[in-house]
Design an enzyme around this catalytic site. Structure first.
Site, PDB file in Angstrom:
ATOM      1  CG  HIS A   1      -2.227   1.276   1.109  1.00 31.38           C
ATOM      2  ND1 HIS A   1      -3.418   1.110   1.154  1.00 31.38           N
ATOM      3  CD2 HIS A   1      -1.261   2.340   0.848  1.00 31.38           C
ATOM      4  CE1 HIS A   1      -3.450   2.413   2.181  1.00 31.38           C
ATOM      5  NE2 HIS A   1      -3.284   3.366   1.257  1.00 31.38           N
TER       6      HIS A   1
ATOM      7  CG  HIS B   1      -0.664   7.014  -0.767  1.00 29.81           C
ATOM      8  ND1 HIS B   1      -2.257   7.543  -1.604  1.00 29.81           N
ATOM      9  CD2 HIS B   1      -0.951   6.614   0.184  1.00 29.81           C
ATOM     10  CE1 HIS B   1      -2.863   6.786  -1.142  1.00 29.81           C
ATOM     11  NE2 HIS B   1      -2.560   6.087  -0.190  1.00 29.81           N
TER      12      HIS B   1
ATOM     13  NE  ARG C   1       1.130  11.940  -2.398  1.00 31.36           N
ATOM     14  CZ  ARG C   1      -0.092  11.805  -1.638  1.00 31.36           C
ATOM     15  NH1 ARG C   1      -0.809  11.077  -2.555  1.00 31.36           N
ATOM     16  NH2 ARG C   1      -0.289  12.174  -0.669  1.00 31.36           N
TER      17      ARG C   1
ATOM     18  CG  ASN D   1      -5.294   8.487  -3.170  1.00 29.37           C
ATOM     19  OD1 ASN D   1      -4.133   8.020  -3.257  1.00 29.37           O
ATOM     20  ND2 ASN D   1      -5.436   9.201  -1.673  1.00 29.37           N
TER      21      ASN D   1
ATOM     22  CE  LYS E   1      -8.098   2.383  -0.257  1.00 31.77           C
ATOM     23  NZ  LYS E   1      -6.453   3.008   0.003  1.00 31.77           N
TER      24      LYS E   1
ATOM     25  CG  HIS F   1     -10.157   4.835   3.216  1.00 36.63           C
ATOM     26  ND1 HIS F   1      -8.299   5.185   3.790  1.00 36.63           N
ATOM     27  CD2 HIS F   1     -10.670   5.251   4.593  1.00 36.63           C
ATOM     28  CE1 HIS F   1      -8.642   6.151   4.396  1.00 36.63           C
ATOM     29  NE2 HIS F   1      -9.659   6.148   4.995  1.00 36.63           N
TER      30      HIS F   1
ATOM     31  CG  HIS G   1      -4.896   2.654   5.748  1.00 32.70           C
ATOM     32  ND1 HIS G   1      -6.367   2.701   5.959  1.00 32.70           N
ATOM     33  CD2 HIS G   1      -4.959   2.896   4.853  1.00 32.70           C
ATOM     34  CE1 HIS G   1      -6.708   2.644   5.043  1.00 32.70           C
ATOM     35  NE2 HIS G   1      -6.185   3.367   4.326  1.00 32.70           N
TER      36      HIS G   1
ATOM     37  CG  LEU H   1      -7.793  10.591   7.346  1.00 33.58           C
ATOM     38  CD1 LEU H   1      -8.349  11.487   6.510  1.00 33.58           C
ATOM     39  CD2 LEU H   1      -8.620  10.953   8.707  1.00 33.58           C
TER      40      LEU H   1
ATOM     41  CG  ASP I   1      -1.339   4.824   3.744  1.00 35.83           C
ATOM     42  OD1 ASP I   1      -1.063   5.291   2.415  1.00 35.83           O
ATOM     43  OD2 ASP I   1      -2.518   5.380   4.731  1.00 35.83           O
TER      44      ASP I   1
ATOM     45  CG  HIS J   1       0.199  15.349   2.210  1.00 33.20           C
ATOM     46  ND1 HIS J   1      -1.031  15.720   1.377  1.00 33.20           N
ATOM     47  CD2 HIS J   1       0.061  14.475   2.681  1.00 33.20           C
ATOM     48  CE1 HIS J   1      -1.330  15.112   1.314  1.00 33.20           C
ATOM     49  NE2 HIS J   1      -1.378  14.049   2.350  1.00 33.20           N
TER      50      HIS J   1
ATOM     51  CB  ALA K   1      -5.073  12.973   6.198  1.00 34.68           C
TER      52      ALA K   1
END
Ligand code: DOR
Ligand code: ZN
Length: 349
Positions: free
Chosen positions: A13, A15, A17, A41, A99, A136, A174, A217, A245, A249, A260
């Site tokens: 899992h 991210h 970007r 996402n 997802k 999620h 998560h 989150l 996860d 950012h 988050a």
């Protein structure tokens, strides 16, 4: 000095970007992980085969030339998801999984699913074709206390879902509560556990004033839940596996809007190792990191190994985001400024 090797892990899992952030962070994962499930996402969510192929190309172009790292792509489910597109994408190895974000549950989830029942026909086909569903697991009802949203989701949404689709391959992502731990164990699901939920409880967000560095989150919960998660992760049980996860950012955004997400990929393996050592369970780490995931997904285990060394490891305050040799932004990593006890020394062939 303690040292040992484990089979190369996977991150189930993650991210990644796009654009500059992708280019600057991918190496933290691709260096020591064989594969990662890449979350869909992105700013324009990955809702079609074409978008997934395009995103995978961006990822491949950002990787060092010699890298063998394999990104596993996911489709972002919406109320308008086209069943044929989803299943074709799965059968043609474009999508590894789908997802499910309840609409507005988290970062870039506004296109998510408003009513899970609307997707029942899709779940029927996923069950038939063996396509995994990654969830999620939080309700978004603003009347439900944010600390209860996972538990309420499990009871109100997930429970009926698995009764209706008992053969659907589901991963509850998560997880943050002892309720989730028991539910996963009792119902034959899989679950990812992040490093941050093993280290922090909800106090971290309020230590020394409101602290968005520890806001993610689902939010971290009470201490008894953290203890249950540590027990689950280090138990060696096949249903629990590594999923960072890691969610970068840029500092300016995190500080400004408190978005988050915790960026842990530069320290993920070391962070987990610290927990396994504290729990006297270093011998269970390979199962959690490298065996349980492939076993759940019916994938081959990685062939290479990584060497782990017990050595003081000072984590930087920030990771720079660089464009054309200039620092254009910064991201704060998990454990910033702390000294961890472990380090990944390298790949062993
Ligand atoms: O904290 C989170 N950040 N949780 C998520 O589910 C999404 C992620 C992100 O994309 O930033
Ligand atoms: Zn995530």
């Amino acid at each position: 000095m303690k040292t040992f090797t484990i089979l190369k892990p996977d991150d189930w899992h993650l991210h990644l970007r796009e654009g500059l952030v992708l280019k600057n962070i991918i190496n933290f994962t691709s260096k020591y992980f064989g594969r990662a499930i890449v979350m869909p996402n992105t700013k324009t969510p990955v809702t079609t085969i074409d978008k997934a192929i395009f995103y995978k190309k961006l990822i491949s172009e950002a990787l060092p030339k010699s890298s063998k790292f394999e990104p596993l792509m996911t489709m972002y489910l919406t109320d308008e998801t086209n069943k044929e597109e989803l299943i074709n994408g799965f059968k043609n190895n474009v999508f590894f999984a789908a997802k499910l974000y309840p609409a507005n549950a988290t970062t870039n989830s506004s296109h998510g699913v408003k009513k899970i029942e609307n997707l029942y026909e899709i779940f029927e086909s996923m069950q038939e074709s063996g396509m995994p569903l990654l969830i999620h697991g939080e309700v978004t009802d603003s009347e439900v206390d944010i600390f209860d949203r996972e538990e309420v989701f499990i009871d109100k949404e997930l429970s009926p879902l698995i009764q209706r689709f008992p053969k659907l391959k589901i991963v509850l992502e998560h997880i943050t509560t002892s309720h989730a731990v028991s539910f996963v164990e009792e119902n034959n699901l899989g679950a990812t556990i992040t490093p941050h939920h093993l280290h922090i409880n909800r106090n971290a967000m309020f230590f020394g004033g409101l602290n968005s560095d520890f806001y993610c989150l689902p939010v971290a919960k009470r201490e008894n839940n953290r203890i249950a998660l540590r027990k689950a992760a280090t138990s060696g049980k096949e249903c629990f596996f590594l999923g960072t996860d890691s969610a970068p950012h840029l500092r300016q955004w995190k500080a400004f809007c408190g978005c988050a997400g915790i960026f842990n990929s530069p320290v993920a393996i070391e962070s987990y190792l610290q927990v396994f050592e504290e729990e006297n369970a270093l011998d269970q780490f390979e199962k959690f990191a490298s065996l349980n995931g492939p076993n759940f997904y019916n994938m081959p285990i990685n062939k290479e190994k990584i060497r782990l060394v017990s050595r003081l490891n000072k984590i930087p305050e920030f990771i720079d985001v660089i464009d054309k040799n200039k620092v254009v932004g910064q991201i704060k990593p998990f454990h910033a400024g702390e000294t961890l006890n472990w380090q990944v020394e390298g790949i062993v062939n």
